[in-house]
Design a protein around this motif. Structure first.
Motif, short mmCIF file in Angstrom:
data_model
loop_
_atom_site.label_atom_id
_atom_site.label_comp_id
_atom_site.label_asym_id
_atom_site.label_seq_id
_atom_site.Cartn_x
_atom_site.Cartn_y
_atom_site.Cartn_z
N THR B 26 -79.94 43.34 -10.06
CA THR B 26 -80.84 42.87 -11.12
C THR B 26 -82.30 42.86 -10.71
N TRP B 27 -82.60 43.34 -9.50
CA TRP B 27 -83.99 43.30 -9.02
C TRP B 27 -84.81 44.55 -9.33
N SER B 28 -84.17 45.56 -9.91
CA SER B 28 -84.84 46.85 -10.12
C SER B 28 -85.28 47.49 -8.80
N HIS B 29 -84.50 47.24 -7.74
CA HIS B 29 -84.78 47.87 -6.46
C HIS B 29 -84.62 49.38 -6.58
N SER B 30 -85.51 50.11 -5.91
CA SER B 30 -85.43 51.57 -5.96
C SER B 30 -84.22 52.10 -5.19
N TYR B 31 -83.98 51.51 -4.02
CA TYR B 31 -82.97 52.06 -3.13
C TYR B 31 -81.65 51.30 -3.24
N MET B 32 -80.58 52.07 -3.28
CA MET B 32 -79.25 51.48 -3.24
C MET B 32 -78.39 52.26 -2.27
N PHE B 33 -77.42 51.57 -1.69
CA PHE B 33 -76.63 52.12 -0.60
C PHE B 33 -75.17 51.75 -0.77
N TRP B 34 -74.30 52.61 -0.27
CA TRP B 34 -72.89 52.29 -0.13
C TRP B 34 -72.49 52.42 1.34
N TYR B 35 -71.84 51.36 1.85
CA TYR B 35 -71.30 51.35 3.21
C TYR B 35 -69.81 51.08 3.15
N ARG B 36 -69.11 51.53 4.16
CA ARG B 36 -67.75 51.09 4.37
C ARG B 36 -67.67 50.38 5.71
N GLN B 37 -66.80 49.38 5.76
CA GLN B 37 -66.67 48.60 6.97
C GLN B 37 -65.22 48.60 7.41
N ASP B 38 -64.98 49.11 8.59
CA ASP B 38 -63.65 49.17 9.17
C ASP B 38 -63.69 48.54 10.56
N LEU B 39 -62.56 47.98 10.95
CA LEU B 39 -62.47 47.37 12.28
C LEU B 39 -62.80 48.42 13.32
N GLY B 40 -63.66 48.05 14.24
CA GLY B 40 -63.99 48.96 15.32
C GLY B 40 -65.09 49.95 15.01
N HIS B 41 -65.54 49.97 13.76
CA HIS B 41 -66.59 50.93 13.38
C HIS B 41 -67.84 50.26 12.83
N GLY B 42 -67.80 49.00 12.58
CA GLY B 42 -68.97 48.38 11.99
C GLY B 42 -69.20 48.91 10.58
N LEU B 43 -70.44 48.93 10.18
CA LEU B 43 -70.81 49.41 8.85
C LEU B 43 -71.28 50.86 8.95
N LEU B 45 -72.67 54.22 6.71
CA LEU B 45 -73.29 54.59 5.45
C LEU B 45 -72.56 55.77 4.82
N ILE B 46 -72.22 55.62 3.53
CA ILE B 46 -71.52 56.68 2.81
C ILE B 46 -72.52 57.54 2.03
N TYR B 47 -73.25 56.89 1.15
CA TYR B 47 -74.28 57.54 0.33
C TYR B 47 -75.40 56.55 0.09
N TYR B 48 -76.55 57.08 -0.24
CA TYR B 48 -77.63 56.22 -0.68
C TYR B 48 -78.41 56.93 -1.79
N SER B 49 -79.21 56.14 -2.46
CA SER B 49 -79.98 56.65 -3.59
C SER B 49 -81.38 56.09 -3.54
N ALA B 50 -82.36 56.96 -3.70
CA ALA B 50 -83.77 56.53 -3.66
C ALA B 50 -84.29 56.13 -5.03
#
Lengths: 112, 114
Positions: B26-43, B45-50
């Motif tokens: 709801t902030w009208s932020h320009s950038y958005m991101f998708w991460y996946r989190q798995d044991l042993g891998h941390g976070l 990045l899958i995709y992002y958008s500017a």
């Protein structure tokens, strides 16, 4: 390999003790670091950041130390409380895109 | 409520099914991101958008599709789910890409592929 990594997967401390969580990084050009806290069932939350022109930065009960010589940073939590139990990540957003690269995280367990 | 939300919070799907994870801010932020989190891998990045209609691959984009027709929404689609995509998915948003912009994370979606 990953650009940031934490030394220990789990850290157990007694309530009231000070906690130190360590992180190493590999990119000498990194100039900005962020620590995140992730509580169980929640997304990561910003705690504190530090720029490479600083050796130390203090927040509320937290201090981050940066040693550029050995490419190491640490997060110190004073008087650790049960509410500090979480996974802590250091992140390096210094790449060209300023998108953070996360280490695997250290799980902090606080015993009452 | 203001902030960044994800839906559903939990999802179980079968191998081969298409599933879409929603993210709304709801902030009208320009950038958005998708991460996946798995044991042993941390976070990771899958995709992002500017911005709306601008997306780019992250570290682990294979098997995922994103779109951003509106600034506030950034859905992530698994076109044919596989067991290896069982994970916790986090969406994040940020006002800008300069280092001093804080990145805010959603509460996560736990996806299980059977």
């Amino acid at each position: 390999g990953e650009s940031v990594g934490l030394h220990l997967p789990t850290l157990s401390v007694q309530e009231g003790d000070n906690s130190i969580i360590n992180c190493a990084y590999s990119n000498s050009a990194s100039d900005y670091f962020i620590w995140y806290k992730q509580e169980s069932g929640k997304g990561p939350q910003f705690i504190i950041d530090i720029r490479s022109n600083m050796d130390k930065r203090q927040g509320q009960r937290v201090t981050v130390l940066l040693n550029k010589t050995v490419k190491h940073l640490s997060l110190q939590i004073a008087a650790t409380q049960p509410g500090d139990s979480a996974v802590y990540f250091c992140a390096d957003p210094s790449g060209g895109s300023y998108i953070p690269t996360f280490g695997r995280g250290t799980s902090l367990i606080v015993h009452p | 409520d203001a902030g960044i939300t994800q839906s559903p919070r939990y999802k179980i799907t079968e191998t081969g099914r298409q599933v879409t994870l929603m993210c709304h801010q709801t902030w009208s932020h320009s950038y958005m991101f998708w991460y996946r989190q798995d044991l042993g891998h941390g976070l990771r990045l899958i995709y992002y958008s500017a911005a709306a209609d601008i997306t780019d691959k992250g570290e682990v984009p294979d098997g995922y599709v994103v779109s951003r027709s509106k600034t506030e929404n950034f859905p992530l689609t698994l076109e044919s789910a596989t067991r290896s995509q069982t994970s916790v998915y986090f969406c994040a948003s940020r006002a800008g890409l300069a280092g001093y912009y804080e990145q805010y994370f959603g509460p996560g979606t736990r996806l299980t592929v059977t």
